[in-house]
Design an enzyme around this catalytic site. Structure first.
Site, mmCIF file in Angstrom:
data_model
loop_
_atom_site.group_PDB
_atom_site.id
_atom_site.type_symbol
_atom_site.label_atom_id
_atom_site.label_comp_id
_atom_site.label_asym_id
_atom_site.label_seq_id
_atom_site.Cartn_x
_atom_site.Cartn_y
_atom_site.Cartn_z
ATOM 1 N N CYS A 1 -5.571 -17.576 2.071
ATOM 2 C CA CYS A 1 -6.030 -16.217 1.762
ATOM 3 C C CYS A 1 -4.811 -15.310 1.923
ATOM 4 C CB CYS A 1 -7.206 -15.788 2.636
ATOM 5 S SG CYS A 1 -6.852 -15.729 4.386
ATOM 6 N N SER A 2 -4.860 -14.138 1.296
ATOM 7 C CA SER A 2 -3.657 -13.299 1.186
ATOM 8 C C SER A 2 -3.226 -12.614 2.475
ATOM 9 C CB SER A 2 -3.854 -12.248 0.095
ATOM 10 O OG SER A 2 -4.018 -12.895 -1.137
ATOM 11 N N THR A 3 -4.173 -12.277 3.358
ATOM 12 C CA THR A 3 -3.811 -11.564 4.586
ATOM 13 C C THR A 3 -4.525 -12.164 5.791
ATOM 14 O OG1 THR A 3 -5.622 -9.974 4.464
ATOM 15 C CG2 THR A 3 -3.598 -9.399 3.280
#
Length: 196
Positions: free
Chosen positions: A8-10
């Protein structure tokens, strides 16, 4: 051995949906990265590539979790292929153990990259349009606002040192937080105007 790669991105985003999917698929080992997928320089991705061995299958929920552009995608698949490791993407129903799967992988990778470039292009166009529209006082997600008529005059006196911020706030009859917010937005608008 079934091995999952999850991203996931963050750090704030959660991976539960992907983890539950992998659990249903009977995955034995999971590698999770919480960072951007813009390149292949990700710690758990590297660890997964080191871990896999001949006969293993790497499973991802969707291609965009594995790679964000065709070049990286094909490079990663090549590394897996060299180690005789299969690749499966559930969303796109891709399985590299088949000729059709290999072909579809290239197609889906190209489509994902094209979609991302469209998004970036639209964002850039939106920013450029905002810079050209000097009459609007909007910033991302902020509501429109109108400065008090004498704000720029009073603010210039503060910036030149002729007036203390506390005195300016009293003269304008506004809250301290509002004064500094308007001051910041005025500065941003002036920067945008200077760049156009």
């Amino acid at each position: 051995m079934k091995i999952a790669y999850i991203r996931c991105s963050t750090a704030e985003q959660n991976t539960i949906r992907q983890e539950l999917l992998m659990e249903d698929l009977g995955v034995e080992q999971i590698f999770i990265d919480k960072c951007s997928g813009k390149n292949a320089d990700r710690p758990q991705l590297k660890a997964m590539l080191e871990f896999v061995r001949k006969g293993d299958t790497v499973i991802v929920s969707e291609i965009s979790r594995f790679a964000r552009n065709t070049k990286d995608l094909l490079s990663l698949i090549e590394k897996l292929t060299e180690k005789e490791v299969a690749f499966v993407s559930k969303k796109e129903a891709i399985d590299t153990t088949t000729a059709t799967g290999k072909f579809m992988l290239t197609i889906f990778g190209a489509v994902s990259e094209l979609e991302r470039s469209y998004i970036l292009s639209r964002s850039k166009e939106g920013i450029e349009a905002m810079k050209k529209d000097k009459t609007r006082w909007e910033s991302y997600g902020r509501p429109k606002f109108k400065l008090p008529d004498n704000f720029i005059y009073i603010n210039n006196k503060v910036l030149s040192g002729e007036l203390r911020p506390a005195d300016a706030i009293k003269i304008l009859g506004m809250k301290k937080s509002t004064f500094y917010k308007y001051q910041k937005l005025l500065k941003e608008r002036n920067q945008i105007s200077a760049n156009t």
